[in-house]
Design a protein around this motif. Structure first.
Motif, PDB file in Angstrom:
ATOM      1  N   MET A  18       0.907  -0.998   0.046  1.00 22.15           N
ATOM      2  CA  MET A  18       0.219  -0.027   0.113  1.00 22.15           C
ATOM      3  C   MET A  18       0.754   1.135   0.013  1.00 22.15           C
ATOM      4  O   MET A  18       1.924   1.126   0.881  1.00 22.15           O
ATOM      5  CB  MET A  18      -0.798   0.031   1.349  1.00 22.15           C
ATOM      6  N   ILE A  19       0.669   2.304  -0.557  1.00 24.50           N
ATOM      7  CA  ILE A  19       1.301   3.502  -0.834  1.00 24.50           C
ATOM      8  C   ILE A  19       0.366   4.685  -0.518  1.00 24.50           C
ATOM      9  O   ILE A  19      -0.668   4.631  -1.094  1.00 24.50           O
ATOM     10  CB  ILE A  19       1.888   3.701  -2.249  1.00 24.50           C
ATOM     11  N   ARG A  20       0.772   5.324   0.427  1.00 24.07           N
ATOM     12  CA  ARG A  20       0.035   6.635   0.812  1.00 24.07           C
ATOM     13  C   ARG A  20       0.676   7.697   0.182  1.00 24.07           C
ATOM     14  O   ARG A  20       1.754   7.917   0.385  1.00 24.07           O
ATOM     15  CB  ARG A  20      -0.281   6.673   2.400  1.00 24.07           C
ATOM     16  N   ILE A  21       0.035   8.887  -0.467  1.00 22.29           N
ATOM     17  CA  ILE A  21       0.553   9.915  -0.874  1.00 22.29           C
ATOM     18  C   ILE A  21       0.033  10.880   0.176  1.00 22.29           C
ATOM     19  O   ILE A  21      -1.094  11.303   0.338  1.00 22.29           O
ATOM     20  CB  ILE A  21       0.086  10.590  -2.139  1.00 22.29           C
ATOM     21  N   ARG A  22       0.861  11.797   0.440  1.00 19.19           N
ATOM     22  CA  ARG A  22       0.704  13.102   1.277  1.00 19.19           C
ATOM     23  C   ARG A  22       0.129  14.045   0.595  1.00 19.19           C
ATOM     24  O   ARG A  22       0.666  14.515  -0.665  1.00 19.19           O
ATOM     25  CB  ARG A  22       1.972  13.746   2.080  1.00 19.19           C
ATOM     26  N   VAL A  23      -0.972  14.670   1.073  1.00 19.03           N
ATOM     27  CA  VAL A  23      -1.693  15.899   0.097  1.00 19.03           C
ATOM     28  C   VAL A  23      -2.091  16.836   1.307  1.00 19.03           C
ATOM     29  O   VAL A  23      -3.085  16.995   1.947  1.00 19.03           O
ATOM     30  CB  VAL A  23      -2.974  15.313  -0.571  1.00 19.03           C
ATOM     31  N   PRO A  24      -1.122  17.713   1.859  1.00 19.54           N
ATOM     32  CA  PRO A  24      -1.411  18.553   2.776  1.00 19.54           C
ATOM     33  C   PRO A  24      -2.440  19.285   2.747  1.00 19.54           C
ATOM     34  O   PRO A  24      -2.784  20.069   1.629  1.00 19.54           O
ATOM     35  CB  PRO A  24       0.097  19.461   2.808  1.00 19.54           C
ATOM     36  N   GLY A  25      -3.500  19.575   3.692  1.00 20.03           N
ATOM     37  CA  GLY A  25      -4.617  20.203   3.545  1.00 20.03           C
ATOM     38  C   GLY A  25      -5.769  19.703   2.641  1.00 20.03           C
ATOM     39  O   GLY A  25      -6.568  20.252   2.055  1.00 20.03           O
ATOM     40  N   ALA A  63      -7.922  29.410   2.605  1.00 21.27           N
ATOM     41  CA  ALA A  63      -6.943  30.055   1.992  1.00 21.27           C
ATOM     42  C   ALA A  63      -5.556  30.205   3.046  1.00 21.27           C
ATOM     43  O   ALA A  63      -4.585  29.690   2.971  1.00 21.27           O
ATOM     44  CB  ALA A  63      -6.990  31.116   1.022  1.00 21.27           C
ATOM     45  N   GLN A  64      -5.938  30.900   4.265  1.00 20.07           N
ATOM     46  CA  GLN A  64      -5.144  31.446   5.024  1.00 20.07           C
ATOM     47  C   GLN A  64      -4.874  29.953   6.037  1.00 20.07           C
ATOM     48  O   GLN A  64      -3.444  29.836   6.287  1.00 20.07           O
ATOM     49  CB  GLN A  64      -5.656  32.211   5.978  1.00 20.07           C
ATOM     50  N   ALA A  65      -5.965  29.069   6.379  1.00 20.59           N
ATOM     51  CA  ALA A  65      -5.697  27.956   7.094  1.00 20.59           C
ATOM     52  C   ALA A  65      -5.029  26.966   6.228  1.00 20.59           C
ATOM     53  O   ALA A  65      -4.148  26.351   6.785  1.00 20.59           O
ATOM     54  CB  ALA A  65      -7.110  27.484   7.377  1.00 20.59           C
ATOM     55  N   LEU A  66      -5.279  26.928   4.811  1.00 18.67           N
ATOM     56  CA  LEU A  66      -4.399  25.853   4.310  1.00 18.67           C
ATOM     57  C   LEU A  66      -3.084  26.290   4.059  1.00 18.67           C
ATOM     58  O   LEU A  66      -2.259  25.258   4.156  1.00 18.67           O
ATOM     59  CB  LEU A  66      -5.142  25.871   2.558  1.00 18.67           C
ATOM     60  N   LYS A  67      -2.735  27.366   3.908  1.00 18.72           N
ATOM     61  CA  LYS A  67      -1.186  27.866   3.892  1.00 18.72           C
ATOM     62  C   LYS A  67      -0.716  27.356   5.319  1.00 18.72           C
ATOM     63  O   LYS A  67       0.566  27.015   5.191  1.00 18.72           O
ATOM     64  CB  LYS A  67      -1.059  29.380   3.719  1.00 18.72           C
ATOM     65  N   ILE A  68      -1.324  27.638   6.307  1.00 20.56           N
ATOM     66  CA  ILE A  68      -0.733  27.309   7.587  1.00 20.56           C
ATOM     67  C   ILE A  68      -0.577  25.797   7.711  1.00 20.56           C
ATOM     68  O   ILE A  68       0.545  25.219   8.226  1.00 20.56           O
ATOM     69  CB  ILE A  68      -1.727  27.704   8.657  1.00 20.56           C
ATOM     70  N   ALA A  69      -1.489  24.872   7.094  1.00 25.09           N
ATOM     71  CA  ALA A  69      -1.511  23.514   7.080  1.00 25.09           C
ATOM     72  C   ALA A  69      -0.244  22.956   6.424  1.00 25.09           C
ATOM     73  O   ALA A  69       0.544  22.164   6.870  1.00 25.09           O
ATOM     74  CB  ALA A  69      -2.761  22.668   6.745  1.00 25.09           C
ATOM     75  N   GLN A  70      -0.067  23.564   5.118  1.00 23.73           N
ATOM     76  CA  GLN A  70       1.231  23.313   4.216  1.00 23.73           C
ATOM     77  C   GLN A  70       2.521  23.682   4.721  1.00 23.73           C
ATOM     78  O   GLN A  70       3.541  23.221   4.678  1.00 23.73           O
ATOM     79  CB  GLN A  70       0.864  23.858   2.918  1.00 23.73           C
ATOM     80  N   LYS A  93      -0.433  13.341  14.629  1.00 24.35           N
ATOM     81  CA  LYS A  93      -1.289  13.894  13.552  1.00 24.35           C
ATOM     82  C   LYS A  93      -1.566  15.000  13.893  1.00 24.35           C
ATOM     83  O   LYS A  93      -1.999  15.448  15.062  1.00 24.35           O
ATOM     84  CB  LYS A  93      -2.613  12.944  13.623  1.00 24.35           C
ATOM     85  N   ILE A  94      -1.717  16.051  13.158  1.00 23.37           N
ATOM     86  CA  ILE A  94      -2.174  17.546  13.156  1.00 23.37           C
ATOM     87  C   ILE A  94      -3.224  17.708  12.190  1.00 23.37           C
ATOM     88  O   ILE A  94      -3.176  17.383  11.000  1.00 23.37           O
ATOM     89  CB  ILE A  94      -0.814  18.260  12.855  1.00 23.37           C
ATOM     90  N   THR A  95      -3.930  18.562  12.757  1.00 23.03           N
ATOM     91  CA  THR A  95      -5.243  19.118  12.037  1.00 23.03           C
ATOM     92  C   THR A  95      -5.323  20.720  12.089  1.00 23.03           C
ATOM     93  O   THR A  95      -4.861  21.122  13.068  1.00 23.03           O
ATOM     94  CB  THR A  95      -6.615  18.710  12.087  1.00 23.03           C
ATOM     95  N   VAL A  96      -5.942  21.361  11.005  1.00 27.37           N
ATOM     96  CA  VAL A  96      -6.416  22.672  11.214  1.00 27.37           C
ATOM     97  C   VAL A  96      -7.957  22.742  11.021  1.00 27.37           C
ATOM     98  O   VAL A  96      -8.214  22.433   9.635  1.00 27.37           O
ATOM     99  CB  VAL A  96      -5.456  23.509  10.091  1.00 27.37           C
ATOM    100  N   PHE A 126      -3.940  30.107  23.064  1.00 25.58           N
ATOM    101  CA  PHE A 126      -4.032  30.686  21.749  1.00 25.58           C
ATOM    102  C   PHE A 126      -2.785  31.274  21.132  1.00 25.58           C
ATOM    103  O   PHE A 126      -2.065  31.605  22.221  1.00 25.58           O
ATOM    104  CB  PHE A 126      -5.215  32.019  21.776  1.00 25.58           C
ATOM    105  N   CYS A 127      -2.502  31.055  19.977  1.00 25.63           N
ATOM    106  CA  CYS A 127      -1.273  31.880  19.206  1.00 25.63           C
ATOM    107  C   CYS A 127      -1.569  32.390  17.813  1.00 25.63           C
ATOM    108  O   CYS A 127      -2.746  32.329  17.426  1.00 25.63           O
ATOM    109  CB  CYS A 127      -0.381  30.627  18.841  1.00 25.63           C
ATOM    110  N   THR A 128      -0.929  33.292  17.629  1.00 23.33           N
ATOM    111  CA  THR A 128      -0.940  34.041  16.299  1.00 23.33           C
ATOM    112  C   THR A 128      -0.551  33.232  15.060  1.00 23.33           C
ATOM    113  O   THR A 128       0.161  32.328  15.209  1.00 23.33           O
ATOM    114  CB  THR A 128      -0.072  35.230  16.613  1.00 23.33           C
ATOM    115  N   PRO A 129      -1.163  33.847  14.155  1.00 22.66           N
ATOM    116  CA  PRO A 129      -0.760  32.788  12.666  1.00 22.66           C
ATOM    117  C   PRO A 129       1.014  32.806  12.503  1.00 22.66           C
ATOM    118  O   PRO A 129       1.236  31.609  12.238  1.00 22.66           O
ATOM    119  CB  PRO A 129      -1.207  33.780  11.735  1.00 22.66           C
ATOM    120  N   GLU A 130       1.493  33.687  12.991  1.00 25.12           N
ATOM    121  CA  GLU A 130       2.930  33.742  13.043  1.00 25.12           C
ATOM    122  C   GLU A 130       3.906  32.787  13.610  1.00 25.12           C
ATOM    123  O   GLU A 130       4.801  32.307  13.691  1.00 25.12           O
ATOM    124  CB  GLU A 130       3.416  35.093  13.213  1.00 25.12           C
ATOM    125  N   GLN A 131       2.981  32.374  14.855  1.00 24.83           N
ATOM    126  CA  GLN A 131       3.682  31.477  15.872  1.00 24.83           C
ATOM    127  C   GLN A 131       3.265  29.855  15.671  1.00 24.83           C
ATOM    128  O   GLN A 131       3.700  29.256  16.238  1.00 24.83           O
ATOM    129  CB  GLN A 131       3.086  31.850  17.351  1.00 24.83           C
TER     130      GLN A 131
END
Length: 573
Positions: free
Chosen positions: A72-79, A158-165, A209-212, A268-273
């Motif tokens: 089985m091969i799993r491909i990462r697709v961030p976000g 779009a902002q959340a996706l950028k953070i996930a990537q 495992k991490i989620t946004v 809580f943290c800022t986007p930059e953090q």
């Protein structure tokens, strides 16, 4: 007192020379379709698992043949966002090297099954040529980072996706082994050594495992993950993220020391953090996670052992600054929004239902062919949801008629015209390829739902969303322990039945009946569903009703998202 012995996997990682092991030599040995046991563990870090077709085991054993090994091969697709060209390449590889299907996973990744060893290297190389990769899709590292694919709030998404990537990129292992083995990269001199600034030589004690998430949708199930970031938006801009730690689903039948756990929201943290916070939480797990017992090695146990307050204090210490207090937020559901949706920019998104996440063609439903044709014309992107469904996203008003024509032509247009129960279902792969499965899941849940639809039609519940999830074992890949109705395999055609999870994924369910025969499930649930239809309060979800009616006890008090109460139900599971 002597120190505990390290788990066997720790030794494998130490000896592996940063995940190299003897994988290259094993791939070259075509006298067998399998790899050595140590290399099987290391292959996970590279995004692939060795499996075999369990349907064929008995017959092959009878004829004294090896198991029908494949990978089985799993491909990462961030976000969960992929381009049309990446979809086309994924589709091609599924035909050329795999079993002709694509699995959309519960972590927004692509998955192939049935790849034989002689095609393994070429498959991974061609995945990389399509600007995707498999590194860290499995193994004791951070896995694919998930992000809410909310089609309504495109600017926030779009902002959340950028953070996930950004998180995904930052936490990708730095070892050159992946490029050496699969992409024929230049090998380092023996006198040199790789450097893993975040993970170190032994990586993490277990997977991470991490989620946004973007409220009010919790479709990525943030409370079931090791680390999550909950977007707090004001006037279309993300001002920061609440930080949640310590969620996880896996348990072991009969082992009271293992259990599902909901995450605690600690600050809580800022986007930059965000990336800094993610790195430091991973480092805390690296430094304090249990490396002696893999059943106790997930981050949820580290949080439980030390306490959420200790984790917050240690995180502040590692960061060199303090997280701010938790901001208010509300989750209302964890499902997908099917059909056409227009976002704030005037772009359109079509969410289709993919049962069990399995993209394939059948005689009466050429779904995979249809998606291939759509990808040839689509100018936007594809978004994989955490519920195993697919969004044909960012369709312009000018392109919509053409996409609609293709949806109609290949029968996809009506994919979501199903019962609310079916649309709210998730199933893991289980048999025949998963070596851990005790019972069916992907192949059985659709049949069970068909039976239950007789009940919900009779009760007038056809359009009601009730989350229903099934896994073939208690490892919890389909997150069954937070669904309103959950099934966990105990043995062939036998399941533990759980009820009472939160409709928005905010509450654990509880064991209702143990070791139920598959053929008895409809009879078991029908009276409860009928009673729900007749006695529910206005707006009351099924999970809340079964608790109010006394079928199971609540596992959380007051619906407080910030608390965590372990359910003693899992000890008897």
């Amino acid at each position: 007192m002597s120190e505990k012995k390290l788990a066997a996997n720790e030794g494998i990682k130490i000896r592996s020379n940063y995940l190299r092991g003897t994988i290259t030599e094993g791939l070259a040995d075509l006298s067998t379709g399998s790899m050595s046991e140590d290399d099987q563990q290391l292959l996970k870090f590279h995004g692939t698992y060795q499996q075999d077709d369990r349907d064929l085991r008995a017959g092959r054993r009878k004829h004294r043949l090896d198991k029908a090994y494949s990978f089985m091969i799993r491909i990462r697709v961030p976000g969960g966002v992929a381009t049309p060209q990446q979809w086309l390449e994924t589709d091609r590889i599924a035909t050329q090297f795999a079993n002709g299907t694509i699995k959309l996973t519960t972590r927004q990744a692509f998955q192939f099954h049935g790849i034989i060893k002689s095609n393994l290297k070429r498959s991974i190389a061609e995945i990389n040529q399509a600007a995707m990769d498999t590194i860290a899709a499995c193994g004791d590292v951070n896995r694919n980072v998930m992000c809410n694919p909310n089609p309504y709030l495109s600017s926030v998404h779009a902002q959340a996706l950028k953070i996930a990537q950004d998180i995904s990129t930052h936490l990708t292992p730095q070892t050159k082994a992946y490029h050496e083995i699969w992409l024929d990269g230049e090998k380092i001199e023996s006198s040199e050594e790789d450097h893993e600034p975040i993970y170190g030589k032994t990586y993490l004690p277990r997977k991470f495992k991490i989620t946004v998430a973007v409220p009010p949708s919790n479709d990525v199930d943030i409370f079931a993950n090791c680390l999550s970031f909950i977007a707090i938006a004001e006037e279309g801009q993300v001002v920061g993220y609440n930080v949640a730690v310590g969620g996880g689903m896996g348990s072991t039948h009969g082992d009271e020391a293992t259990y599902p756990r909901l995450a605690d929201v600690i600050g809580f943290c800022t986007p930059e953090q965000v990336v800094d916070v993610a790195e430091k939480v991973v480092m805390i797990q690296r430094d304090f996670g249990d490396r002696t017992n893999r059943k106790h090695a997930r981050f949820k146990y580290t949080v439980d052992d030390h306490g959420a307050d200790w984790i917050l204090a240690k995180l502040n210490e590692y960061l060199g600054y303090e997280l701010q207090p938790v901001r208010e937020y509300v989750f209302t559901d964890n499902g997908d929004r099917f059909g056409w949706v227009e976002d704030e920019r005037g772009q359109f998104h079509y969410t289709m239902f993919v049962e069990g996440g399995r993209v394939l063609d059948t005689d009466d439903y050429p779904m995979r062919t249809g998606l291939r044709e759509i990808a040839k014309h689509h100018q936007g992107d594809f978004r994989l949801t955490a519920n195993q469904n697919l969004i044909i996203a960012n369709v312009s008003p000018e392109s919509r008629p053409e996409i609609e024509k293709l949806l109609e032509q290949y029968g996809i247009k009506g994919s979501h015209l199903r019962s609310g129960l079916r649309l709210s279902s998730i199933a893991c792969v289980a048999l025949p390829t998963c070596g851990l499965a005790l019972a069916e899941s992907e192949r059985y849940l659709p049949k069970l739902i068909t039976n239950l639809e007789e009940t919900i039609e009779d009760a007038g519940l056809r359009h009601d969303s009730i989350t229903i999830r099934m896994t073939g074992c208690p490892n919890g890949c389909g997150r069954p322990f937070i669904s309103e109705i959950g099934f966990v395999g105990r043995g062939p055609e036998r399941y533990n039945v759980y009820l009472g999870g939160g409709h928005a994924g905010q509450r654990l369910n509880k064991l209702y009946r143990q070791d139920v025969a598959a053929g008895e499930i409809q009879q078991l649930l029908s009276p409860i569903l009928h009673r729900y239809a007749k006695e529910r309060n206005e707006g009351e979800h099924f999970g809340d009703f079964v608790i109010r009616s006394g079928y199971v006890a609540a596992t959380k008090q007051g619906g407080d998202f910030h608390s965590n109460i372990k359910s003693d139900a899992y000890a008897s599971a």
